[in-house]
Motif scaffolding. Structure first.
Motif, PDB file in Angstrom:
ATOM      1  N   THR A  78      -0.882   0.792   1.905  1.00  0.00           N
ATOM      2  CA  THR A  78      -1.800  -0.115   1.227  1.00  0.00           C
ATOM      3  C   THR A  78      -1.456  -0.178  -0.258  1.00  0.00           C
ATOM      4  N   GLN A  79      -1.477  -1.377  -0.819  1.00  0.00           N
ATOM      5  CA  GLN A  79      -1.247  -1.549  -2.252  1.00  0.00           C
ATOM      6  C   GLN A  79      -2.514  -2.050  -2.940  1.00  0.00           C
ATOM      7  N   SER A  80      -2.720  -1.569  -4.162  1.00  0.00           N
ATOM      8  CA  SER A  80      -3.816  -2.032  -5.012  1.00  0.00           C
ATOM      9  C   SER A  80      -3.197  -2.633  -6.261  1.00  0.00           C
ATOM     10  N   PHE A  91       2.324 -14.264  -6.752  1.00  0.00           N
ATOM     11  CA  PHE A  91       2.682 -12.874  -6.460  1.00  0.00           C
ATOM     12  C   PHE A  91       3.731 -12.810  -5.354  1.00  0.00           C
ATOM     13  N   THR A  92       4.665 -11.900  -5.518  1.00  0.00           N
ATOM     14  CA  THR A  92       5.561 -11.502  -4.450  1.00  0.00           C
ATOM     15  C   THR A  92       5.339 -10.020  -4.219  1.00  0.00           C
ATOM     16  N   ILE A  93       4.833  -9.681  -3.045  1.00  0.00           N
ATOM     17  CA  ILE A  93       4.404  -8.309  -2.765  1.00  0.00           C
ATOM     18  C   ILE A  93       5.265  -7.736  -1.648  1.00  0.00           C
ATOM     19  N   ARG A  94       5.848  -6.578  -1.911  1.00  0.00           N
ATOM     20  CA  ARG A  94       6.675  -5.894  -0.922  1.00  0.00           C
ATOM     21  C   ARG A  94       5.981  -4.612  -0.479  1.00  0.00           C
ATOM     22  N   LEU A  95       5.728  -4.506   0.827  1.00  0.00           N
ATOM     23  CA  LEU A  95       5.037  -3.349   1.377  1.00  0.00           C
ATOM     24  C   LEU A  95       6.038  -2.390   2.030  1.00  0.00           C
ATOM     25  N   MET A  96       5.803  -1.090   1.788  1.00  0.00           N
ATOM     26  CA  MET A  96       6.656  -0.053   2.366  1.00  0.00           C
ATOM     27  C   MET A  96       6.104   0.352   3.737  1.00  0.00           C
ATOM     28  N   PRO A  97       6.997   0.383   4.755  1.00  0.00           N
ATOM     29  CA  PRO A  97       6.537   0.854   6.066  1.00  0.00           C
ATOM     30  C   PRO A  97       6.032   2.293   5.973  1.00  0.00           C
ATOM     31  N   SER A  98       4.964   2.595   6.740  1.00  0.00           N
ATOM     32  CA  SER A  98       4.392   3.939   6.725  1.00  0.00           C
ATOM     33  C   SER A  98       3.565   4.139   7.973  1.00  0.00           C
TER      34      SER A  98
END
Length: 740
Positions: A78-80, A91-98
């Motif tokens: 999750t990103q804040s 926005f360009t948002i990159r999420l890390m797998p977890s």
């Protein structure tokens, strides 16, 4: 107060900025592929959307100023993200797998951050997960949260215990307002249904800085169901069957949101017969609960508001001994009939890089208790037939508690590394008796408090500092007694990343609790306890100081945490016999002495690579409570350890599938109060599975779970039926289905 509020509103009107839209894309950080169905949620606006099949999203009508945007989806961290309107738009948002579970924003603390960003350690759990683990109701469910237990009277009556403290030492918040329902009484439960509640947060330790008196031991914060995302509608209905009590819990709800207006409602009905042990059914643990929740919201031009209403009506049997064996659901005498009305409004005015929050609440608690009446033999002979019906219809105990409260907070413009909030809170509470018996007198209570708290951001460290002043004035009509209690409190905390994957938190805080009406004014036999209680009008504030330390290690496949606390309580109030007898009952008086509580929680969570679908969890919790003379405090939970194996899976026909096996071992409790007896240890085995599948082109979720599968006969140390040797609930199988 009125001048202060009017000034802030004037500032709001003259500083509102135009609204903007934000848009962007969310992608996998490794593959750069767009992610569909990612949740985008602006926490302070309580407004959100989801990404489309290409990972794109857009949210309109965002007022000027600073906001926090939460980006979350199962399988990713999750990103804040802080956004600044009108400066931030794309926005360009990159999420890390977890494999780690999604984080939620913590609402019970003032700055509404993710737990990983929070200076205070706060436990958060979704009600959906608690139900999936086999919880029968809210009081049962919270005992699955580390450091939290329940004092119970059967199945229907339970109240939270946070690290050994309960009753008026723990504050409960619902719909953003403090829930007042005569919680001083040992047989007074929460009076709220878990239907329509999304998640539970627990502040373990003094929270008087944020909430005033009665938060000395901590806060149980119930987050209501969210409104639907903008321009969407959703409805659902479902139910759960409980094999042990032959009971059921059904509910249905609908919600819809447009650009400016949104609304929701949910109704539920719950009924249970007496719960069963391996040997017998526990007579009069049956109950019935009806609940209705509704909300409406509006947002436009830098202003948002919502109004929520909850009415809960319950009829609860009060168990006394083992008698009639049946599966009827209508309570026998004695029983409680309780109606709670909770009205709340929550409004925010957005200014130039600042905002004003105004929360108002009104709680109307109508409590009746019906019991067997005892008359002279001569009177019984003359009126036996007439009074048979009247006994059931006329309440022996009837109290109405009306509570109005307000909470006004101004979020100052961010100044460099400082986020600061100033505010004031207050409460007016009136208790009135209508029955033939009086448990506590008619009285009026008024609270007023002011506070200031700041969050200071550095690269690897965050500080939180705050101070508060409170005054409580109690006007007791009988005896014309007036009491005033005052207290200054403060808190200081630090969170630092001492290494890449290691977080340490240290918090120091004070809290206070003014004596309640029972402690100040009791003068009579307390039914069910066989003692005559005498209050003490000279009691002082309970005042405490607690130190907390939290250590967390987390990487992609391992989580480990250690929480430790030491809580010093000055002027701890307790009951003690004085050696005399009145009306055949021993006399107990309220006294004060210093006390201390200490302990903590340790936990480990492993999801090994490449078996990300496998989760192995283990946790241990302990608390010890002593008076100054080293005598143990009563109602301290026994030490326990939980071990869980959980698997998660996805199939073409089944989404969000899971299965778990849990063994919770509770140790012998022999550190007991003066009037308690030791409690033997026991182990309970639970298991469950569930998932979501497509049914008639919509989603259906089914859950199957079992608790105490080996049908162990045991007694929990916090059960109020323990003195009579009555066992807790035996084997129970739940099956539930929800259709969207």
């Amino acid at each position: 107060m009125r001048l202060f509020l009017n000034t802030l509103l004037l500032l709001a009107i003259t500083n509102i900025y135009s609204q903007s839209s934000i848009k962007g894309s969310v992608m996998d950080a490794h593959t750069n592929e767009g992610l569909a169905f990612v949740n985008i949620y602006i926490t302070d606006l309580e407004k959100g959307t989801t990404t489309n099949e290409n990972g794109m999203f857009q949210i309109d009508n965002i007022p000027s100023g600073k906001h926090t945007m939460q980006v979350s989806i199962i399988g990713y961290e999750t990103q804040s993200i802080n956004i600044f309107i009108p400066n931030s738009n794309d926005f360009t948002i990159r999420l890390m797998p977890s494999a780690i579970e999604m984080e939620g924003v913590i609402i019970s603390t003032p700055f509404h951050k993710l737990q990983s960003e929070n200076v205070m350690k706060v436990e958060q759990e979704s009600v959906k997960n608690l139900k999936a683990s086999g919880a029968v109701n809210l009081a049962d469910g919270i005992s699955n949260i580390a450091g939290v237990e329940s004092v119970t009277t059967g199945l229907s009556i339970g109240k939270p215990v946070i690290r050994g403290l309960s009753s008026n030492r723990v504050l409960v918040y619902a719909q953003g307002v403090r829930l007042e329902n005569q919680q001083f009484g040992a047989e007074h439960g929460l009076g709220i249904s878990d239907n329509g509640i999304e998640s539970i947060e627990v502040i373990k330790g003094p929270a008087s800085l944020l909430y005033g008196s009665d938060a000395l031991g901590g806060v149980l914060y119930l987050n209501p169901e969210r409104f639907a995302p903008t321009n969407t509608s959703a409805g659902d209905f479902g139910g759960t069957y409980f094999s042990n009590t032959k009971g059921y819990n059904t509910n249905a709800g609908f919600k819809s949101s447009e650009d400016h207006f949104k609304f929701l409602f949910r109704g539920s009905l719950t009924e249970h017969s007496d719960y069963k042990t391996n040997d017998y059914r526990v007579t009069n643990t049956r109950f019935r609960e009806q609940d209705f929740k509704a909300g409406i919201g509006y947002q436009d031009q830098g202003f948002k508001t919502e109004f929520r209403y909850n009415v809960n009506h319950s009829k609860l049997g009060i168990p006394e001994d083992i008698g009639e064996q049946s599966i009827l659901r209508t309570p026998l005498l004695p029983f409680q009939e309780i109606t709670n009305h909770v009205f709340s409004s929550k409004s925010t005015v957005y200014l130039n890089n600042s905002r004003l929050d105004i929360n108002l609440g009104y709680i109307y608690n109508d409590r009746k208790e019906f019991e067997e009446h005892h008359h002279d033999e001569e009177e019984e002979e003359e009126h036996e037939e007439d009074e048979d019906e009247d006994e059931v219809l006329e309440a022996a105990l009837h109290m109405k508690l009306k509570t109005a409260n307000y909470d006004v907070k101004y979020h100052l413009p961010t100044l460099g590394k400082f986020e600061t909030i100033v505010g004031m809170q207050g409460m007016n509470q009136v208790n009135t008796n209508y029955g033939e018996e009086t448990l506590i007198p008619d009285a009026t209570t008024n609270d007023f408090g002011i506070l200031g708290v700041s969050h200071v951001h550095f690269d690897k460290t965050d500080l939180q500092l705050g101070v508060r002043y409170d005054n409580r004035h109690i006007n007791i009509q009988s005896g014309a007694i007036q009491k005033s209690f005052n207290s200054f409190n403060g808190a200081a905390g630090i969170k630092t990343n001492i290494a890449k994957n290691i977080i340490t938190r240290i918090n120091l805080s004070t809290g206070f609790r003014a004596p309640n009406l029972a402690e100040l004014t009791s003068d009579g036999t307390h039914e069910g306890t066989n003692r005559y209680e005498i209050g003490n009008p000279d009691l002082k504030n309970e005042q405490n100081f607690q130190s907390d330390i939290n250590f967390e290690f987390k990487n992609e496949h391992v989580e480990f945490f250690v929480n430790g606390f030491y809580n010093k309580v000055n002027n701890y109030i307790f009951l003690s016999p004085d050696g005399t007898v009145i009306e055949g009952d021993p006399v107990f008086v309220y006294l004060q002495d210093d006390a201390r509580l200490y302990g903590g929680e340790v936990g480990l969570h492993i999801h090994p690579h490449p078996l990300d679908w496998l989760h192995i969890e283990s946790s241990f919790e302990t608390v010890t409570g002593k008076q100054k003379n080293d005598a143990y405090l009563p109602l301290i939970p026994a030490n326990s350890i939980s071990n869980i194996i959980r698997v998660e899976f996805e199939k073409t026909w089944l989404k969000q599938g899971y299965a778990f096996l849990k063994l919770k071992s509770t140790f012998t409790q022999n550190n007991v109060g003066v009037f308690e007896t030791d409690t033997a240890g026991y182990s309970l085995l639970s298991a469950g599975l569930g998932g979501t599948f497509s049914l008639f082109k919509n989603e259906a979720t089914i859950t199957l779970s079992g608790t105490n599968l080996t049908n162990v006969t045991y007694i929990n140390h916090l059960s109020r039926l323990k003195p009579d040797g009555i066992f807790n609930m035996g084997r129970n199988i739940n099956i539930g289905i929800t259709y969207q």
